[in-house]
Design an enzyme around this catalytic site. Structure first.
Site, PDB file in Angstrom:
ATOM      1  N   CYS A  18     -14.745  -1.393  -6.915  1.00 22.63           N
ATOM      2  CA  CYS A  18     -16.145  -1.271  -6.482  1.00 22.63           C
ATOM      3  C   CYS A  18     -16.855  -0.134  -7.212  1.00 22.63           C
ATOM      4  CB  CYS A  18     -16.237  -1.089  -4.970  1.00 22.63           C
ATOM      5  SG  CYS A  18     -15.291   0.306  -4.317  1.00 22.63           S
ATOM      6  N   ASP A  40       0.865  -1.177   0.000  1.00 23.38           N
ATOM      7  CA  ASP A  40       0.000   0.000   0.000  1.00 23.38           C
ATOM      8  C   ASP A  40       0.903   1.229   0.000  1.00 23.38           C
ATOM      9  OD1 ASP A  40      -3.206   0.321   0.571  1.00 23.38           O
ATOM     10  OD2 ASP A  40      -2.067   2.124   1.110  1.00 23.38           O
ATOM     11  N   ASP A  47       5.014   3.033  -3.722  1.00 26.06           N
ATOM     12  CA  ASP A  47       4.220   3.407  -4.887  1.00 26.06           C
ATOM     13  C   ASP A  47       4.231   2.207  -5.838  1.00 26.06           C
ATOM     14  OD1 ASP A  47       3.199   4.325  -7.275  1.00 26.06           O
ATOM     15  OD2 ASP A  47       4.408   6.153  -7.323  1.00 26.06           O
TER      16      ASP A  47
END
Length: 461
Positions: free
Chosen positions: A389, A294, A320
């Protein structure tokens, strides 16, 4: 002695007492004023609702409230944002002429009050009285106090007729409804729009034996392998199994991508954009040796805390993704990419008011860049699941189609509807997952629906 600048005595004047600025305000006024301020921040300044309602770093006026008033503010804001197109239509129907240009503060006062009158268990007279008081205390709105009183009193009197009339208004911003119509057709778009008014379910992903946990927790086992809870008293940490790390909260749609890999025993697995860690936990339980990435160290700290509660371990890397170059490729990669989150409006009704077409285009470009790089991290024969999502195909199907069209040695692995009983409708003709909030009907007493999600399984040949 007080002197003038030239050294002479200043004449003594008896000072008037300061005005008492600590006089109590009407009960509930600060909660309504706070709700109106935060509504303005969300709708006009495009600030996320979760940030404003954060107990540590949120809106100062919200943090100054007691817990009962905070709960009221949350209820008012969630209700207002879910129904805002209908609330706007209701207010417009009661005005002889539109509100003046620049009267946004007045609009927010009226919207907050209308939400209480139309949809919340708040006495009409209280909503009206506090809205009028808000107007009177704001120099921008003071001259409209009588209008606020008249419009809201009429709304209370004609509530049933107004509700019937505005029921025809889709409770979703027009810009996004148009995009849904293009993707899924008018009827499906309207059904999705209506579904965002339904309460979001509480789903659990369990380590094992979903049927047994469904019985223990008075829920139902889901076709995703998780458990959906019925309404219950108390908080999540009070439920059996929480302290033991037997399960974690995760929407049933969000649990699908990690399950597409199957058995990961003996495989080297990367979970990219991993926090808060629900999918990481699934990959570990599937047998993988997981590296969780992350960009944010603080988010990874939360991920490690969540894994600790579950008794699970993963290697974590703060980096990154676009510059990440491991010394060895991975057998399996999960890229649940940053997106517009338009599939989560049941939980986050602010999303459609803080995002727009430009955001979707920007995020789709980011997803494509992340996916192209992630594919280079796969070993030959390795598989990658790309998911997010968003309900918008621009952030899902179209991204994958472009990459398959111009990238060598990458192929789609079709998902079989037969492997997903109960969710067959979510498998597209191309063999990708596309869940919609209108899917997954539940028995009476259990919330239906699930988040809108997209997932595709790719393989390096």
């Amino acid at each position: 002695m007080v002197l003038n600048s030239d050294g002479t005595k200043k004449p003594f004047h008896k000072q008037k007492p300061f005005a008492d600025r600590s006089a109590p305000t009407k009960p509930g006024l600060q909660a309504r004023a706070t709700a109106a301020k935060i509504l303005a921040a969300v709708v006009d300044r495009k600030l996320p609702l979760d940030g404003a309602l954060d107990h540590e770093h949120g809106n100062p006026a919200y943090k100054a409230l007691g817990e009962s008033d905070r709960a009221l503010v949350r209820a008012i804001l969630n209700t207002t944002l879910r129904h805002l197109p209908r609330i706007d239509a209701a207010i417009a129907s009661l005005l002889e002429s539109p509100l003046p240009e620049g009267a946004r503060a007045l609009h927010h006062v009226l919207a907050i009050a209308a939400a209480q009158i139309l949809y919340l268990d708040v006495p009409d007279h209280s909503a009206v009285d506090l809205a009028v008081e808000q107007a009177n205390q704001d120099s921008r709105n003071r001259r409209f106090a009588k209008l606020v009183n008249a419009v809201l009193r009429r709304l209370g009197r004609e509530k049933d007729e107004v509700l019937e009339e505005i029921a025809k208004v889709p409770p979703m911003p027009g810009w996004f409804l148009t995009r849904l119509e293009k993707a899924y057709g008018r009827d499906a778009a309207l059904a999705i729009s209506q579904s965002q008014l339904e309460p979001a379910a509480i789903d659990l992903t369990v380590k094992s034996d979903a049927e047994a946990w469904a019985k223990r927790l008075n829920g139902v086992a889901l076709p995703t392998g998780g458990v959906r809870l019925a309404a219950f008293d108390g908080g999540i940490p009070s439920l059996e199994g929480f302290d033991d790390g037997a399960w974690w909260v995760q929407d049933s749609a969000a649990s699908i991508p990690a399950r597409l890999f199957g058995d990961l025993s003996g495989k080297r697995v990367a979970d990219l954009c991993a926090a808060p860690g629900g999918k990481t936990a699934q990959l570990i339980l599937a047998g993988g040796a997981v590296t969780a990435l992350d960009q944010s160290e603080s988010r990874l700290k939360r991920l490690r805390s969540n894994l600790d509660r579950l008794g699970l371990k993963a290697e974590t890397v703060a980096t990154d993704l676009t510059t990440f170059k491991p010394t060895e490729g991975f057998d399996a990669i999960l890229l649940d990419a940053p997106c517009s989150s338009t599939g989560t409006t049941r939980r986050h009704p602010d999303v459609l008011w803080t995002k727009g077409p430009d955001d979707i285009a920007r995020l789709a470009a980011l997803q494509e860049r992340l996916l192209r790089h992630a594919l280079t991290l796969l070993k030959p024969g390795g598989t990658l699941v790309f998911s997010n999502c968003s309900l918008d195909p621009a952030e899902g199907e179209e991204v994958v189609a472009r990459i398959l069209a111009d990238t060598q040695a990458i192929e789609r692995v079709p998902i079989s509807a037969g492997d997903w009983p109960g969710l067959e409708a979510a498998i597209t003709p191309l063999g990708e997952f596309r869940t919609l909030p209108t899917m997954l009907k539940m028995p009476e007493g259990i919330a239906s629906g699930l988040d809108g999600f997209y997932a595709a399984l790719l393989r390096r040949t």
